[in-house]
Motif scaffolding. Sequence first.
Motif, PDB file in Angstrom:
ATOM      1  N   ASN A  38       4.080 -11.822  -5.093  1.00  0.00           N
ATOM      2  CA  ASN A  38       3.104 -12.831  -5.482  1.00  0.00           C
ATOM      3  C   ASN A  38       3.706 -14.220  -5.450  1.00  0.00           C
TER       4      ASN A  38
ATOM      5  N   LEU B 153       5.856  -6.374  -7.117  1.00  0.00           N
ATOM      6  CA  LEU B 153       4.626  -7.145  -6.953  1.00  0.00           C
ATOM      7  C   LEU B 153       4.802  -8.598  -7.374  1.00  0.00           C
TER       8      LEU B 153
ATOM      9  N   SER C  85       6.365  -0.780  -3.337  1.00  0.00           N
ATOM     10  CA  SER C  85       5.853  -2.143  -3.341  1.00  0.00           C
ATOM     11  C   SER C  85       5.298  -2.524  -4.710  1.00  0.00           C
ATOM     12  N   TYR C  86       4.892  -1.507  -5.532  1.00  0.00           N
ATOM     13  CA  TYR C  86       4.427  -1.821  -6.879  1.00  0.00           C
ATOM     14  C   TYR C  86       5.530  -2.455  -7.705  1.00  0.00           C
TER      15      TYR C  86
END
Lengths: 276, 171
Positions: free
Chosen positions: A67, A63, A59-60
């Motif tokens: 967002n 990001l 998931s990093y």
Amino acid sequence: MRNLLLFIERYRSVILFVIYFSLSISILVFNNSYQRSSVISSSNAFMGSWYAKVHDIESYLSLKQTNDSLALENARLHHLLKRSFFNQKRDTGSVNRLLYKQRYTYLVAEVINNSVHQKNNYITIDKGAIQGVRKGMGVICPSGIVGIVINVSENFSVIQSLLHKDTRISAMLEKNRSFGSLVWGDKIDSRKAVLRDVPSHLKIKKGDKVITSGFSLFPSGIPIGCVLRSGVRGGSYFWDIDVLLYTDFSNLQYVYVVTDKMSEEKAVLESNNKQE
Amino acid sequence: MSPIIEHIFRFVSLLLIQSFLLKNLGYYNLLTPFIYILFILRLPSRISEFLLYTLSFFLGLMVDMAYNTPGLHASACLVLAFVRNLYLKIALSKDKADYDSEINMGTMGTRWYFIYITFMLFIHHFSLFLLEVFRLNDLFFVIIRTILSSAFSLFLIAIIEFLFSSRKVKI
């Protein structure tokens, strides 16, 4: 007796194969998508926790996209707030909240396992029975619909994705509100689905919006996709409409589990109907 | 490294690669690589039949957990183990089988080894896809999927073999 032992000794390989193979075939046959044993699936504690760990790392990497989509959705929700409407009728004052009763509630969940390349696709999310997820609930995402919950453990649930040969979702065309059922059919592309059983006397143009009908698990009016192409299958009175889905199943991050507070009431009323 | 530790290491690493990396890789559902069966193919030729079938069954079940397909991979792995037994009985000459039980590129020769891998990939992928659709109508589609996916799996296995195989002298 001695002959029997000799026979077993001689065909040991074949006998072992038959025993194991019938065991695994019976697991395969008796676990169709509705009575799925939760032991051999990715919602069990062991595989679930591992997929959650790997997902943390994954998931990093996305990001920024997450967002962006959250910001977009925030903007859309701001539009819906009471304060963003201009009150033209000064004399009526406030809106009576008792007139509106909450029917659907939404629970945010993170996708921790996903597939789009299989013949029948499933998605695992990190919310389960403790958080209030139940079998048979609908699941949506910011850009469209995702699928139906088919299996729940304490902290994880498995969703039968729209990309599954058994999934049927009641949908309609926004323009003339004629409804049909949305299926993935025998497609292999994760962005396309088929809307079936729409009467063929209706005029349908490319680009017409397809939304949920509100007859089943989902609130009505959620956008699903747009019409790509339509045609009549030979000798039939119904359109087979190719739909381009708004949802990109291959980078699904956050989904919302829809709880319908009046589903039980509706189901009881409708089953009364059948008995008569 | 002792052979047993090597097999355990291969079991774990192939399982991790298959369920976390290769699961996300593919072209629609025409190209879906399955390389975890390399573990079964590399088991020694003189392994007891009971151990072979048990290991295949559990390897298949572990992959089933990751893929949400109870029993499917387990069945395909058992078909593979059964065919592997027959194949090795025919293809291995008696003296070679007695001399060295390990199956790898060094002892068997590159040509023998890759014919073996290719044949086994076809058997496994065909039985897997056939069991998945569970009827004979879609035979053409199953065959196309088998050919494309086997080619992809073979490519991946070749990369693994040339990167990681210990360079033993061919006898």
